[in-house]
Design a protein around this motif. Structure first.
Motif, PDB file in Angstrom:
ATOM      1  N   GLY A 223       0.956  -1.293   0.091  1.00  0.00           N
ATOM      2  CA  GLY A 223       0.085  -0.132  -0.129  1.00  0.00           C
ATOM      3  C   GLY A 223       0.834   1.011  -0.045  1.00  0.00           C
ATOM      4  N   ASP A 224       0.334   2.266   0.572  1.00  0.00           N
ATOM      5  CA  ASP A 224       1.123   3.846   0.368  1.00  0.00           C
ATOM      6  C   ASP A 224       0.794   4.399   1.796  1.00  0.00           C
ATOM      7  OD1 ASP A 224      -1.629   4.584   0.362  1.00  0.00           O
ATOM      8  OD2 ASP A 224      -1.440   5.497  -1.590  1.00  0.00           O
ATOM      9  N   TRP A 225       0.617   3.566   2.907  1.00  0.00           N
ATOM     10  CA  TRP A 225       0.239   4.052   4.151  1.00  0.00           C
ATOM     11  C   TRP A 225      -1.036   4.707   4.405  1.00  0.00           C
ATOM     12  CZ3 TRP A 225       4.155   1.788   6.430  1.00  0.00           C
ATOM     13  CH2 TRP A 225       5.648   2.111   6.090  1.00  0.00           C
ATOM     14  N   SER A 226      -1.939   4.811   3.369  1.00  0.00           N
ATOM     15  CA  SER A 226      -3.233   5.528   3.343  1.00  0.00           C
ATOM     16  C   SER A 226      -4.192   4.723   3.773  1.00  0.00           C
ATOM     17  CB  SER A 226      -3.289   6.138   2.244  1.00  0.00           C
ATOM     18  OG  SER A 226      -3.933   5.367   1.143  1.00  0.00           O
ATOM     19  N   ALA A 227      -5.189   5.043   4.393  1.00  0.00           N
ATOM     20  CA  ALA A 227      -6.408   4.586   4.251  1.00  0.00           C
ATOM     21  C   ALA A 227      -7.258   4.149   3.456  1.00  0.00           C
ATOM     22  CB  ALA A 227      -7.490   5.437   5.454  1.00  0.00           C
ATOM     23  N   GLN A 251      -3.232   3.882   9.710  1.00  0.00           N
ATOM     24  CA  GLN A 251      -4.330   4.463   8.812  1.00  0.00           C
ATOM     25  C   GLN A 251      -4.704   3.331   7.639  1.00  0.00           C
ATOM     26  OE1 GLN A 251      -5.528   7.546   8.524  1.00  0.00           O
ATOM     27  NE2 GLN A 251      -4.647   8.380  10.165  1.00  0.00           N
ATOM     28  N   THR A 252      -3.508   2.418   7.194  1.00  0.00           N
ATOM     29  CA  THR A 252      -4.192   1.381   6.470  1.00  0.00           C
ATOM     30  C   THR A 252      -5.201   0.562   7.146  1.00  0.00           C
ATOM     31  OG1 THR A 252      -1.885   1.408   5.363  1.00  0.00           O
ATOM     32  CG2 THR A 252      -3.192  -0.787   5.204  1.00  0.00           C
ATOM     33  N   ALA A 253      -4.899   0.254   8.449  1.00  0.00           N
ATOM     34  CA  ALA A 253      -5.800  -0.743   9.421  1.00  0.00           C
ATOM     35  C   ALA A 253      -7.301   0.056   9.172  1.00  0.00           C
ATOM     36  CB  ALA A 253      -5.202  -0.831  10.427  1.00  0.00           C
ATOM     37  N   LEU A 254      -7.408   1.313   9.400  1.00  0.00           N
ATOM     38  CA  LEU A 254      -8.753   1.980   9.397  1.00  0.00           C
ATOM     39  C   LEU A 254      -9.495   1.765   7.904  1.00  0.00           C
ATOM     40  CD1 LEU A 254     -10.783   4.083  10.203  1.00  0.00           C
ATOM     41  CD2 LEU A 254      -9.229   5.867   9.523  1.00  0.00           C
TER      42      LEU A 254
END
Length: 354
Positions: A223-227, A251-254
């Motif tokens: 990913g790219d660290w983002s939600a 944030q990814t988990a969110l």
């Protein structure tokens, strides 16, 4: 027979040994930084007097030309971790009577970072610190030979006097260990960007913990660290009840949680999730997120201590042990005991993550 060899002048590490403290503590005393106990400060000052310690000739020469300005190069991102590190560093520097010139790089191109370094040198800064996210930038920084001290906050399996870091590798292993001990045998990983230094170390920890337990490596995606990335990947991944996901950050988990709700998969009844960073919002997600806490504030302070040690003594050849992480168990994993640190202990002030 007389020995005409002149005795070696004491250095900052001699003072630290005599006082029974770290060289960082000696640096804090020399520079008048706060958060040193009076008894410790007195012990250090006594050791300085006993050893007749003063900065090395090279450092004294540097002092006469000092501007009491430090350069900070940080990525132009809104992520909690880099922001917290930079803010803490700046506050600590000001407490030590240094000003900070901050340069934000739009991307992680080594050429852009090198240009930023050259610009700071033209402004005659006394030292430069960098918050490094990309492994290419880290490789470039390792090759620098500058006239001022350089310190980088960057994750790497290669120890170096140049680096200060948080132990991403052991943090990742703790996350996977918790999931495995909760009964999960298929533990996927949504990683950060492939060239991100933190992501590389977390992948390494995930793989090694799985290997030690004889568990298969399944579903590594980037990913790219983002939600948003967590949400998109969460819709695409082959996830089934009983699996677990270790995400690259909170944030990814969110985003992943939102995708799982759309897929009618419950957390943690169907899928357990562990994040990384312990951002302030993590405890208030639904369900509250199990995560790995990083002490970004401590890292920012350590960056300053390391550059000041070099300024005071002319060199710092020590290789510091990475700062430890802390697994925070909440309700997003099976068998969680409730909100808080492992048994409900509230998070200490300033210890929340990216």
């Amino acid at each position: 027979m007389t020995d005409d060899k002149a005795p070696r002048a004491a250095n900052i590490f001699d003072v630290a040994r005599l006082a029974g403290v770290s060289h960082q503590t000696v640096s804090r005393v020399i520079n008048g930084l706060p958060n040193v106990r009076p008894a410790t400060r007195e012990r250090v000052e006594h050791a300085i007097a006993q050893l007749r310690y003063s900065p090395s000739p090279a450092a004294r020469s540097l002092v006469s030309r000092r501007t009491r300005t430090l350069g900070l190069i940080a990525p132009a991102v809104a992520d909690y971790g880099p922001t917290r590190i930079g803010m803490t560093f700046t506050m600590a520097a000001r407490a030590a009577r240094y000003s900070v010139d901050t340069v934000n790089t739009v991307d992680d191109d080594p050429g852009a970072v090198r240009a930023a370094i050259e610009g700071l040198l033209r402004q005659r800064v006394d030292g430069i610190v960098l918050i490094v996210m990309d492994i290419g930038v880290l490789e470039m920084v390792r090759e620098l030979d500058l006239s001022v001290p350089v310190v980088a906050a960057a994750s790497s399996s290669r120890r170096s006097p140049l680096l200060v870091q948080i132990d991403q590798y052991r943090g990742a292993r703790a996350a996977v260990r918790h999931l495995a001990e909760s009964g999960h045998t298929r533990i996927a990983h949504i990683a950060g960007p492939a060239r991100a230094a933190d992501a590389v170390e977390r992948i390494r920890g995930w793989r090694d913990e799985l290997a030690e337990r004889g568990l298969p490596v399944v579903d590594l995606v980037y990913g790219d660290w983002s939600a948003e990335a967590g949400y998109t990947l969460g819709l695409e991944m082959d996830l089934e009840p009983g699996m677990a996901v270790f995400t690259s950050n909170d944030q990814t988990a969110l985003g992943l949680m939102s995708a799982l709700r759309e897929r009618r998969l419950s957390v943690p009844e169907d899928i357990s999730i562990v994040g990384f960073d312990d951002i302030p919002e993590s405890a208030f997600l639904y369900p509250p997120l199990t995560t790995v806490r990083q002490n970004f504030a401590a890292l920012g302070e350590l960056m300053l201590q390391k550059v000041l040690v070099t300024l005071e003594d002319g060199e710092d050849e020590t290789t510091d042990t990475p700062l430890a992480t802390k697994l925070v168990v909440r309700e997003s994993t099976q068998g969680a005991v409730g909100r808080g640190v492992e048994a409900g202990t509230p998070a200490p002030e300033g210890a929340r993550g990216r």
